[in-house]
Design a protein around this motif. Structure first.
Motif, PDB file in Angstrom:
ATOM      1  N   GLY A   1       0.812  -1.204   0.000  1.00  0.00           N
ATOM      2  CA  GLY A   1       0.000   0.000   0.000  1.00  0.00           C
ATOM      3  C   GLY A   1       0.846   1.254   0.000  1.00  0.00           C
ATOM      4  O   GLY A   1       2.035   1.229   0.333  1.00  0.00           O
TER       5      GLY A   1
ATOM      6  N   GLN B   1      -4.889   2.825   3.566  1.00  0.00           N
ATOM      7  CA  GLN B   1      -5.368   2.764   2.178  1.00  0.00           C
ATOM      8  C   GLN B   1      -6.216   1.506   1.998  1.00  0.00           C
ATOM      9  O   GLN B   1      -5.894   0.443   2.526  1.00  0.00           O
ATOM     10  N   THR B   2      -7.316   1.628   1.264  1.00  0.00           N
ATOM     11  CA  THR B   2      -8.205   0.492   1.062  1.00  0.00           C
ATOM     12  C   THR B   2      -8.176   0.033  -0.385  1.00  0.00           C
ATOM     13  O   THR B   2      -7.858   0.793  -1.294  1.00  0.00           O
ATOM     14  N   LYS B   3      -8.531  -1.242  -0.581  1.00  0.00           N
ATOM     15  CA  LYS B   3      -8.523  -1.824  -1.924  1.00  0.00           C
ATOM     16  C   LYS B   3      -9.617  -2.875  -1.992  1.00  0.00           C
ATOM     17  O   LYS B   3      -9.791  -3.685  -1.070  1.00  0.00           O
TER      18      LYS B   3
ATOM     19  N   CYS C   1     -12.976  -6.108   0.975  1.00  0.00           N
ATOM     20  CA  CYS C   1     -12.244  -4.861   1.161  1.00  0.00           C
ATOM     21  C   CYS C   1     -11.064  -5.106   2.075  1.00  0.00           C
ATOM     22  O   CYS C   1     -11.190  -5.774   3.109  1.00  0.00           O
TER      23      CYS C   1
ATOM     24  N   TRP D   1      -1.705  -6.251   3.935  1.00  0.00           N
ATOM     25  CA  TRP D   1      -3.114  -5.912   3.723  1.00  0.00           C
ATOM     26  C   TRP D   1      -3.957  -6.740   4.683  1.00  0.00           C
ATOM     27  O   TRP D   1      -3.836  -7.963   4.737  1.00  0.00           O
TER      28      TRP D   1
END
Length: 770
Positions: A346, A351-353, A363, A373
């Protein structure tokens, strides 16, 4: 020029997990590398078939890349080169699979290997942000290290002019001199650059996660950009069968055929990720994909597969395409990146993905502190309320709250009905989303406030904590249990004899999906030694009787870090020929011994191992001694301690599951052994396309199990497959249609047995996935 249709030619089955890399060698042979920690050599047989003639073993983690290194001074027969997530590079003899070299130096996963122009030169790249140039003719010399990228180097090769090129997750390509000096940095791609291939004497191609392909001169000028894929592009290769032709593949599950920069053919595979491809000299295309298969496609009608296979292939493609159009939470699955996106670090904390996992969208949030993550939860969409209700996952609720857990992360859906206890709903929400237990009171109070439940009966703080009986939850007192070793009871010699396992404390690890093999470690070696001596005296001189020294050496094999010689392992193999009525202590020392990497390799080698696994399965047939049945299963569980044993058990998985289903009444220790074996199988096969039979076996055994620890392990096995299987809908249907299991899951999920709370939690997690 018209390009003939490419059609399926052959399917190469043998790997048990994703095929991450394919390459070619001499005489139309194919090399493949897999997450199952092996590489394979496939030799052509007849017009269109291929046969696996060698399996290359030795890595302790996924094999991520493979190539053929032509003959050189040090290795006149050439080498099969593999790179792995264990950070090493191995070189094998092509014909017999014997390891010739072991190159160490990379500090993270090795993700590409390719031969240089000079004989004996190998170029590798890694997630450690470097590429390395090795001269295998002088292995004592240190490699040239190419440093400068800011993220993983996904590919590296030598161009026709002798310049080295590297492609990185930092979105750049760098050109280097052979001495490691940086020449230039090429920009233009807007996401990770994943693959490179030489196009002509003066140019090369790159492919990227930005779904584009770029053509560059060897000096670094971008000549053109090509579009056609709809998702990440993982691999690219020139095709000698097409003028100015090349092929590419990626996360959209497609292979695309290009000529002169135009996409002229698109081949859809029944797999979500096509990880790698290469081309044979005759123009046939070879692919490796996430379903564990190697496929060959051809434009020569004489090499097309038969009509039955072609029809089956098309039906599989249609099913996959239908699934890819499914939308969850407003997102089309086919347009979201797969789990591979989580390999990229990240950019900032929090931070999101969004990532596609099978038929779900999850998510993830980046943690700088953990450098990883972390999964936040499923991405769901809520329909507009109907008659005062809100639909969520196909059910109606009074409320579907959006809970903000962390700044910068999307809210998580929390469904709730007024008839529920808010503390129970909060606890279920925490377990479903893998949130810290300390959030329980916060989430419960959130529900109470927002659902306006103040008028309901309450204790001093609003509601009783259903897990402690108190008015407030005390953090840390009810952490869900993990997977302790099984019962310490000795099932065949009584309480005063040796124990084969002991209880241990619980862990805070999430229950499902489980991601690591378990094994049976505990034992009293002195008691095993005494039992072997007692039985040895009954064998007599004519049937493999052993000296006291031999018995002592055999017992020492049960020590995890023991020193031993091959003669002692051979003695153990002879002792395994004892009559079945006195065999159980021999099986017990065997299940301890196979935890050792070297012993595992000797017990489960290609000459002795297959017959030994078959023998263990004969001990599972009805009518055998209960002790032998239980310990045979424990040997199979501990076989997963290293690759040789793991591969043989996986190869025999159909026979294993059949044997487990046929077992009659089992005592508690045997039940624990059986479900432990199913749990290891589920960890290995959770993401495989052919795991429905395993799920069926788990369901059958769960309906027979009476021991709580065994039942819990079976639930974890079932939940692991249900969470990760490509056949999730099929497995969901089988669970839902099994009334006995459904009723037990519902009962256990609502009971919250204080003596075995983890069953309640795991049952609830499984029900949430249905």
């Amino acid at each position: 020029m018209a390009i003939p249709d490419y059609k399926l030619s052959s399917v190469l089955c043998g790997h048990s997990m994703d095929v991450r890399s394919v390459a070619t060698t001499k005489e139309f042979c194919i090399l493949s590398a897999s997450r199952d920690r092996t590489a394979k050599l496939w030799h052509p047989e007849g017009v269109k078939d291929f046969v696996n003639v060698v399996t290359y073993k030795g890595h302790s983690n996924f094999v991520s890349c493979v190539c053929w290194l032509p003959p050189c001074e040090a290795f006149p027969e050439g080498l099969v080169i593999t790179g792995s997530n264990d950070n090493t590079i191995l070189g094998y003899n092509l014909q017999d699979g014997v390891v010739q070299i072991n190159l160490k130096g990379h500090e993270n996963a090795v993700c590409s290997v390719s031969p240089g122009h000079d004989f004996g030169v190998l170029i590798s790249s890694s997630w450690d942000n470097t590429a390395r140039v090795w001269n295998l003719n002088t292995p004592q010399m240190s490699p040239v290290i190419l440093r400068g990228h800011e993220a993983a180097v996904w590919a590296a090769l030598e161009l026709k002019n002798g310049t080295l090129a590297t492609a990185s997750a930092d979105k750049t390509i760098k050109l280097w001199r052979k001495d490691g000096a940086l020449l230039s940095t090429l920009t233009g791609h807007t996401d990770c650059v994943r693959g490179l291939t030489v196009a002509t004497e003066d140019s090369f191609l790159s492919c990227s996660n930005d779904a584009s392909i770029r053509l560059w001169t060897n000096r670094g000028e971008c000549l053109n950009t090509y579009y056609g894929h709809t998702n990440y592009i993982y691999s690219i290769s020139m095709n000698p069968g097409i003028p100015q032709g090349f092929v590419s593949c990626g996360e959209d599950g497609a292979v695309r055929v290009w000529t002169a920069g135009d996409c002229v053919r698109s081949l859809r595979l029944p797999a979500q990720s096509v990880w790698s491809l290469t081309c044979l000299d005759n123009g046939d295309i070879v692919t490796g994909s996430s379903d564990g298969l190697v496929r060959v496609f051809t434009k020569d009608p004489s090499r097309y597969a038969d009509e039955t296979m072609l029809k089956q292939f098309e039906e599989e493609v249609q099913k996959m395409q239908a699934a890819s159009q499914q939308e969850i939470g407003g997102f089309k699955l086919s347009e979201l990146p797969g789990p591979e996106a989580l390999l990229e670090p990240g950019k900032s904390d929090g931070q999101t993905k969004l990532v596609r996992r099978g038929e779900n969208v999850k998510c993830y949030s980046w943690s700088n502190a953990e450098n990883t993550w972390n999964e936040i939860g499923d991405v769901m969409g809520a329909n507009p309320p109907s008659e005062g209700k809100t639909m969520y996952q196909g059910k109606e609720y009074d409320f579907v709250f959006s809970v903000d857990i962390k700044d910068g992360a999307p809210p998580i859906k929390l469904p709730f009905n007024k008839t529920e206890d808010p503390w129970v709903a909060a606890q279920a929400f925490i377990h479903k989303n893998d949130l810290p237990q300390v959030y329980l009171e916060q989430v419960a109070n959130f529900i109470i406030t927002n659902a306006k439940l103040d008028s309901l009966p309450a204790t001093s703080n609003g509601f009783a904590d259903p897990f402690t009986g108190e008015s407030r939850y005390v953090p840390g007192t009810t952490a869900p249990a993990g997977l302790p070793p099984p019962s310490a009871a000795d099932p065949f010699t009584g309480a005063g004899a040796y124990t084969t396992a002991s209880a241990a404390g619980a862990t805070d690890k999430p229950l499902v999906p489980h991601d690591a093999y378990i094994r049976f470690d505990q034992a009293n070696l002195k008691a095993i030694h005494d039992k072997l001596k007692e039985f040895n005296s009954k064998v007599g001189d004519g049937l493999n009787a052993f000296t006291d020294e031999q018995i002592e050496n055999i017992v020492k094999l049960g020590e995890l870090n023991c020193t031993f010689n091959t003669e002692t392992v051979n003695s153990l193999k002879k002792m395994l020929e004892w009559p079945k009525e006195i065999l159980f202590p021999v099986l017990d020392i065997t299940r301890l011994a196979v935890r050792n990497k070297e012993i595992n390799g000797q017990i489960f080698d290609t000459s002795y191992g297959p017959n030994f696994v078959k023998y263990l399965l004969t001990l599972l047939t009805p009518g055998n001694l209960a002790a032998n049945q239980m310990l045979a299963m424990r040997v199979l569980v501990n076989a997963f301690s290293d690759l040789p044993g793991e591969m043989l058990v996986l190869a025999a998985r159909e026979s294993v599951t059949h044997a487990l289903i046929c077992l009659a009444q089992l005592n508690n220790n045997a039940q624990v052994a059986a479900t432990s074996l199913l749990l290891n199988l589920s960890v290995a096969l959770a993401q495989q396309i052919d795991n429905v039979e395993l799920a069926e076996c788990i369901i059958v055994l769960l309906n027979k199990i009476t021991d709580k620890e065994a039942y819990f392990r079976g639930l974890v096995a079932l939940g692991t497959i249900l969470a990760e299987s490509p056949n999730k809908l099929v497995i969901q249907t089988k669970i839902v249609s099994n009334t006995q299991l459904q009723n037990r899951l519902k009962k256990d999920s609502s009971t919250f047995d204080p003596d075995f709370k983890k069953i309640s939690i795991c049952s609830l997690q499984i029900l949430k996935m249905l």
